[in-house]
Enzyme design. Sequence first.
Site, mmCIF file in Angstrom:
data_model
loop_
_atom_site.group_PDB
_atom_site.id
_atom_site.type_symbol
_atom_site.label_atom_id
_atom_site.label_comp_id
_atom_site.label_asym_id
_atom_site.label_seq_id
_atom_site.Cartn_x
_atom_site.Cartn_y
_atom_site.Cartn_z
ATOM 1 N N GLU A 144 -32.007 126.416 66.901
ATOM 2 C CA GLU A 144 -33.029 125.563 67.489
ATOM 3 C C GLU A 144 -33.460 126.166 68.828
ATOM 4 O O GLU A 144 -33.112 127.285 69.159
ATOM 5 C CB GLU A 144 -32.487 124.138 67.690
ATOM 6 N N ASP A 201 -32.083 121.104 78.341
ATOM 7 C CA ASP A 201 -33.256 121.706 77.694
ATOM 8 C C ASP A 201 -34.386 122.045 78.674
ATOM 9 O O ASP A 201 -35.540 121.647 78.469
ATOM 10 C CB ASP A 201 -33.797 120.765 76.614
#
Length: 333
Positions: free
Chosen positions: A226, A58
Amino acid sequence: MLALFMLVSCSKSSGGSTTTTPPPPTDTTVDNSQYQAAWLLFDTAHKNPFVTSIYAADPSAHVWADGRLYVYPSHDIDPPKGCNLMDQYHVYSTDDMVHWTDHGEILRASQVPGSTSEGSFMWAPDCAYKNGTYYFYFPHAVDSPWNTNWKIGVATSSKPASDFKFQQYIEGLESLIDPCVFVDDDGQAYLYYGGGGVCKGGKLKDNMMEVDGSMQTMSGLQDFHEATWVHKYNGTYYLSYADNYSGTNKGNQMRYATSKSPLGPWLARGVYIESTISSTDHGSIVQYKGRWYAFYHNSSVSNYDWLRSICVDTLGYTSSGLIKTVIQTKGKQ
């Protein structure tokens, strides 16, 4: 329904020195010859994944006033337990996109309020800067059951890669994940977050820790899962994110949409990163020293979904402002 959304998200999701280098240009028409040596070094010497000392995912990338590029990833702890053992955020920085400095750990779950009996839940973070303060945003499950008890926390520091202290959780938000903060040219900051098919955005107050008004659904996104990220290029806003792609047992693709407003409505534009060697993906897009880069993660080091590693490759635009498909190096399926 939200609990179902978050369970789906878990099943596919599970972190400085100064320089005299001039800041990156904001106008792509400027003379970039001063950066050609750095580009050549990147093109010939950069390696993916670029962090292998720990497992990280991420990647949230930002360029600050000291001229360095900083990456704020999540951290997959080994041995893994799926998505419920992510903790202990680190920060990395570079001034040439090849040599990276690990500034060490800046925050962990035991330093913030709330905990669960099911594990640590410090998922994808982001960072922003305003008026001399760095704001570190992170999602944390503060109670059991974890999938309905998410909050977005804020830690602050006067430095980009150390001395962060927890301040508060942002009030009035839903139990969603993956905070992203975009600061526009006029200084107005916007918060985005989401998960399980829901993406929301809204203004932040000047203190960067409170929502100004209500959060609204980002309309026009195609197959949102997401990993929201917002950047601006030539006056157009770009919202990129991970989709739900699972064709032929492959994982998330990175999609994007464009708008003339930071809160949409958005026009879906397609995929800019295809599936990686991981069932998940989560990335960021940033300009540094006159060139654009796409950050993302894969599992090419571990060959295991929940032990991921962060990567970066160059990103380009067409003459009409569409993002070209990113060519993944050293680790593409």
